[in-house]
Scaffold this motif. Structure first.
Motif, PDB file in Angstrom:
ATOM      1  N   GLU A  49      56.489  39.084  27.420  1.00 13.11           N
ATOM      2  CA  GLU A  49      57.091  40.049  28.339  1.00 13.11           C
ATOM      3  C   GLU A  49      57.202  39.480  29.752  1.00 13.11           C
ATOM      4  OE1 GLU A  49      58.995  42.898  29.892  1.00 13.11           O
ATOM      5  OE2 GLU A  49      58.469  43.164  27.794  1.00 13.11           O
ATOM      6  N   GLY A  50      56.058  39.189  30.364  1.00  7.30           N
ATOM      7  CA  GLY A  50      56.051  38.553  31.672  1.00  7.30           C
ATOM      8  C   GLY A  50      56.651  39.362  32.800  1.00  7.30           C
ATOM      9  N   ARG A  51      56.686  40.700  32.656  1.00  8.96           N
ATOM     10  CA  ARG A  51      57.231  41.512  33.743  1.00  8.96           C
ATOM     11  C   ARG A  51      56.283  41.507  34.935  1.00  8.96           C
ATOM     12  NH1 ARG A  51      59.194  47.108  30.990  1.00  8.96           N
ATOM     13  NH2 ARG A  51      57.323  46.766  29.722  1.00  8.96           N
ATOM     14  N   SER A  52      56.861  41.656  36.108  1.00 12.49           N
ATOM     15  CA  SER A  52      56.054  41.702  37.320  1.00 12.49           C
ATOM     16  C   SER A  52      55.611  43.137  37.574  1.00 12.49           C
ATOM     17  CB  SER A  52      56.879  41.207  38.510  1.00 12.49           C
ATOM     18  OG  SER A  52      57.971  42.085  38.734  1.00 12.49           O
ATOM     19  N   ASN A  53      54.735  43.301  38.585  1.00 12.66           N
ATOM     20  CA  ASN A  53      54.451  44.649  39.052  1.00 12.66           C
ATOM     21  C   ASN A  53      55.762  45.269  39.509  1.00 12.66           C
ATOM     22  OD1 ASN A  53      51.851  43.736  38.717  1.00 12.66           O
ATOM     23  ND2 ASN A  53      51.141  44.352  40.732  1.00 12.66           N
ATOM     24  N   TYR A  54      56.099  46.446  39.002  1.00 11.59           N
ATOM     25  CA  TYR A  54      57.364  47.069  39.376  1.00 11.59           C
ATOM     26  C   TYR A  54      57.404  47.442  40.855  1.00 11.59           C
ATOM     27  CZ  TYR A  54      58.517  47.601  34.438  1.00 11.59           C
ATOM     28  OH  TYR A  54      58.810  47.357  33.126  1.00 11.59           O
ATOM     29  N   ASP A  55      56.253  47.756  41.422  1.00 13.06           N
ATOM     30  CA  ASP A  55      56.226  48.268  42.790  1.00 13.06           C
ATOM     31  C   ASP A  55      55.859  47.219  43.821  1.00 13.06           C
ATOM     32  OD1 ASP A  55      53.714  48.131  41.648  1.00 13.06           O
ATOM     33  OD2 ASP A  55      52.885  49.761  42.845  1.00 13.06           O
ATOM     34  N   ARG A  56      55.608  45.958  43.383  1.00 14.60           N
ATOM     35  CA  ARG A  56      55.224  44.930  44.336  1.00 14.60           C
ATOM     36  C   ARG A  56      55.812  43.590  43.915  1.00 14.60           C
ATOM     37  NH1 ARG A  56      49.994  47.533  43.515  1.00 14.60           N
ATOM     38  NH2 ARG A  56      49.387  48.699  45.381  1.00 14.60           N
ATOM     39  N   ASP A  57      56.003  42.700  44.879  1.00  9.65           N
ATOM     40  CA  ASP A  57      56.390  41.331  44.567  1.00  9.65           C
ATOM     41  C   ASP A  57      55.253  40.628  43.831  1.00  9.65           C
ATOM     42  OD1 ASP A  57      58.828  41.641  45.844  1.00  9.65           O
ATOM     43  OD2 ASP A  57      58.059  40.925  47.769  1.00  9.65           O
ATOM     44  N   ARG A  58      55.600  39.534  43.158  1.00 11.47           N
ATOM     45  CA  ARG A  58      54.586  38.719  42.516  1.00 11.47           C
ATOM     46  C   ARG A  58      54.955  37.253  42.659  1.00 11.47           C
ATOM     47  NH1 ARG A  58      54.038  38.194  36.201  1.00 11.47           N
ATOM     48  NH2 ARG A  58      52.867  36.402  36.998  1.00 11.47           N
ATOM     49  N   VAL A  59      53.992  36.393  42.381  1.00  5.27           N
ATOM     50  CA  VAL A  59      54.246  34.959  42.282  1.00  5.27           C
ATOM     51  C   VAL A  59      53.967  34.551  40.836  1.00  5.27           C
ATOM     52  CG1 VAL A  59      53.726  34.509  44.696  1.00  5.27           C
ATOM     53  CG2 VAL A  59      51.885  34.410  43.000  1.00  5.27           C
ATOM     54  N   ALA A  60      54.348  33.325  40.495  1.00 10.43           N
ATOM     55  CA  ALA A  60      54.085  32.795  39.150  1.00 10.43           C
ATOM     56  C   ALA A  60      53.254  31.535  39.306  1.00 10.43           C
ATOM     57  CB  ALA A  60      55.390  32.513  38.423  1.00 10.43           C
ATOM     58  N   CYS A  61      51.953  31.666  39.120  1.00  6.11           N
ATOM     59  CA  CYS A  61      51.048  30.534  39.315  1.00  6.11           C
ATOM     60  C   CYS A  61      51.072  29.570  38.141  1.00  6.11           C
ATOM     61  CB  CYS A  61      49.621  31.039  39.527  1.00  6.11           C
ATOM     62  SG  CYS A  61      49.437  32.066  40.995  1.00  6.11           S
ATOM     63  N   PHE A  62      51.389  30.094  36.951  1.00  6.58           N
ATOM     64  CA  PHE A  62      51.483  29.269  35.747  1.00  6.58           C
ATOM     65  C   PHE A  62      52.290  30.040  34.727  1.00  6.58           C
ATOM     66  CE2 PHE A  62      47.282  31.390  35.757  1.00  6.58           C
ATOM     67  CZ  PHE A  62      47.424  32.228  34.655  1.00  6.58           C
ATOM     68  N   ASP A  63      52.580  29.423  33.590  1.00  8.60           N
ATOM     69  CA  ASP A  63      53.348  30.072  32.529  1.00  8.60           C
ATOM     70  C   ASP A  63      52.430  31.060  31.803  1.00  8.60           C
ATOM     71  OD1 ASP A  63      54.760  30.794  30.188  1.00  8.60           O
ATOM     72  OD2 ASP A  63      55.873  28.913  30.226  1.00  8.60           O
ATOM     73  N   GLU A  64      52.643  32.314  32.087  1.00 11.12           N
ATOM     74  CA  GLU A  64      51.787  33.373  31.560  1.00 11.12           C
ATOM     75  C   GLU A  64      51.811  33.421  30.031  1.00 11.12           C
ATOM     76  OE1 GLU A  64      51.511  38.169  32.413  1.00 11.12           O
ATOM     77  OE2 GLU A  64      52.394  36.842  33.936  1.00 11.12           O
TER      78      GLU A  64
ATOM     79  N   GLY B 277      42.628  40.721  34.482  1.00 14.33           N
ATOM     80  CA  GLY B 277      43.672  40.604  33.476  1.00 14.33           C
ATOM     81  C   GLY B 277      44.579  39.412  33.721  1.00 14.33           C
ATOM     82  N   LEU B 278      45.209  38.929  32.652  1.00  6.96           N
ATOM     83  CA  LEU B 278      46.027  37.722  32.730  1.00  6.96           C
ATOM     84  C   LEU B 278      47.118  37.834  33.780  1.00  6.96           C
ATOM     85  CD1 LEU B 278      46.957  34.960  31.735  1.00  6.96           C
ATOM     86  CD2 LEU B 278      48.169  36.119  29.867  1.00  6.96           C
ATOM     87  N   LYS B 279      47.778  38.975  33.858  1.00 10.11           N
ATOM     88  CA  LYS B 279      48.896  39.069  34.809  1.00 10.11           C
ATOM     89  C   LYS B 279      48.412  38.948  36.255  1.00 10.11           C
ATOM     90  CE  LYS B 279      49.585  44.068  35.549  1.00 10.11           C
ATOM     91  NZ  LYS B 279      50.608  45.143  35.460  1.00 10.11           N
ATOM     92  N   TYR B 280      47.175  39.380  36.537  1.00  7.99           N
ATOM     93  CA  TYR B 280      46.642  39.244  37.892  1.00  7.99           C
ATOM     94  C   TYR B 280      46.204  37.806  38.162  1.00  7.99           C
ATOM     95  CZ  TYR B 280      46.712  44.254  37.270  1.00  7.99           C
ATOM     96  OH  TYR B 280      47.118  45.541  36.994  1.00  7.99           O
ATOM     97  N   LEU B 281      45.692  37.141  37.135  1.00  8.86           N
ATOM     98  CA  LEU B 281      45.390  35.721  37.276  1.00  8.86           C
ATOM     99  C   LEU B 281      46.656  34.906  37.522  1.00  8.86           C
ATOM    100  CD1 LEU B 281      42.870  35.379  34.315  1.00  8.86           C
ATOM    101  CD2 LEU B 281      42.298  35.015  36.720  1.00  8.86           C
ATOM    102  N   ALA B 282      47.755  35.337  36.891  1.00  6.90           N
ATOM    103  CA  ALA B 282      49.005  34.582  36.971  1.00  6.90           C
ATOM    104  C   ALA B 282      49.804  34.875  38.226  1.00  6.90           C
ATOM    105  CB  ALA B 282      49.861  34.876  35.743  1.00  6.90           C
TER     106      ALA B 282
END
Length: 279
Positions: free
Chosen positions: A236-251, A155-160
């Motif tokens: 939306e662009g919300r992160s995983n609520y239970d984990r940190d995330r990074v932003a590899c590109f503009d989702e 999914g896009l959010k995991y790619l991002a």
């Protein structure tokens, strides 16, 4: 399911409070576990489905009842496949009236009577049921449906830059779980073609695809192949609520590109699959 301490806390909260107090408790606790198990937003996933008071439902992954109450408000009877005494205790406390009235039933084994359910729901943790799909299909009436909701491992959010749904880590699912031991027991998600293959091999030959957004856990909207997002709508662009995330590109920009290329359905964050049997 959660660890024992969290389950004990959830049980006490459910036992001592009414549902209209859950929003306040979620704010005060500021805990992902309480958000996940008590939020009304969870019900958006199934509230629109054609389940009415004539339907008998089997819920394969009831957890602590985030969707069970909505099912009870829609269906004639709900049978919950549970794992242990604590889960039954929580669900019994949360839905005491329905449990006493016999509309909520608990079982720890897949029922054996064939063609006895109009609806089967698997919301999350599909990996636990992938080897039992044929048994589940045999439980469905000929015009019944399996509703399956889970993450898309590409999914896009995991790619991002969101961490993987079950075992965590960046790009774990993208890389095919190649660096994870015993992932089938730890949890995993699948791609669109992988879900399709598993379902068709089990005899489900009538599949319809829906795309909960931002995901299947906290959906604010559910798209379909007949009603895809418009350009700029996926902001939306919300992160995983239970984990940190990074932003590899503009989702958001990438979402518009996927829509323009006609491949959004391959890279949606989550799926809601309606699986039936033709004929």
């Amino acid at each position: 399911m959660e660890n024992a301490q969290i389950l004990t806390e959830l049980y006490e909260v459910i036992k001592q409070n009414t549902p209209d107090q859950y929003a306040r408790i979620i704010r005060e606790r500021a805990s992902y576990s309480f958000l996940y198990h008590l939020s009304e937003i969870r019900q958006n996933l199934i509230g629109w489905l054609p389940i009415d008071a004539t339907k008998r439902v089997l819920e394969c992954n009831p957890e602590c009842g985030a969707l069970t109450g909505k099912l009870l408000s829609m269906a004639k009877e709900v049978v919950c496949l549970i794992t242990d005494d604590r889960q039954e205790q929580i669900l019994s406390a949360r839905f005491a009236t329905d449990s006493r009235d016999g509309r909520l039933i608990f079982t720890r084994e897949i029922p054996t009577e064939t063609q006895s359910f109009d609806v089967i729901l698997i919301a999350g943790s599909f990996y636990r049921w992938q080897n039992q799909l044929t048994d589940l299909r045999n439980l469905l009436c000929r015009d019944g449906y399996l509703y399956l909701a889970d993450a898309n491992r590409i999914g896009l959010k995991y790619l991002a830059g969101c961490q993987e749904e079950y075992v965590g880590g960046y790009f774990t699912g993208i890389n095919g779980y190649s660096n994870i031991d015993c992932v089938e027991n730890s949890g995993r998600s699948y791609t669109r073609s992988e879900y399709q293959r598993l379902l068709t091999q089990a005899g489900f030959d009538d599949l319809k695809w829906y795309y909960p957004y931002p995901d299947h856990k906290f959906p604010s909207v559910i798209y379909s192949d007949d009603w895809l997002p418009a350009a700029g709508e996926l902001a939306e662009g919300r992160s995983n609520y239970d984990r940190d995330r990074v932003a590899c590109f503009d989702e958001r920009v990438m979402a518009d590109t996927l829509l323009a290329e006609g491949v959004y359905g391959t890279f949606a964050n989550s799926f809601l699959i309606v699986a039936g049997q033709e004929g």
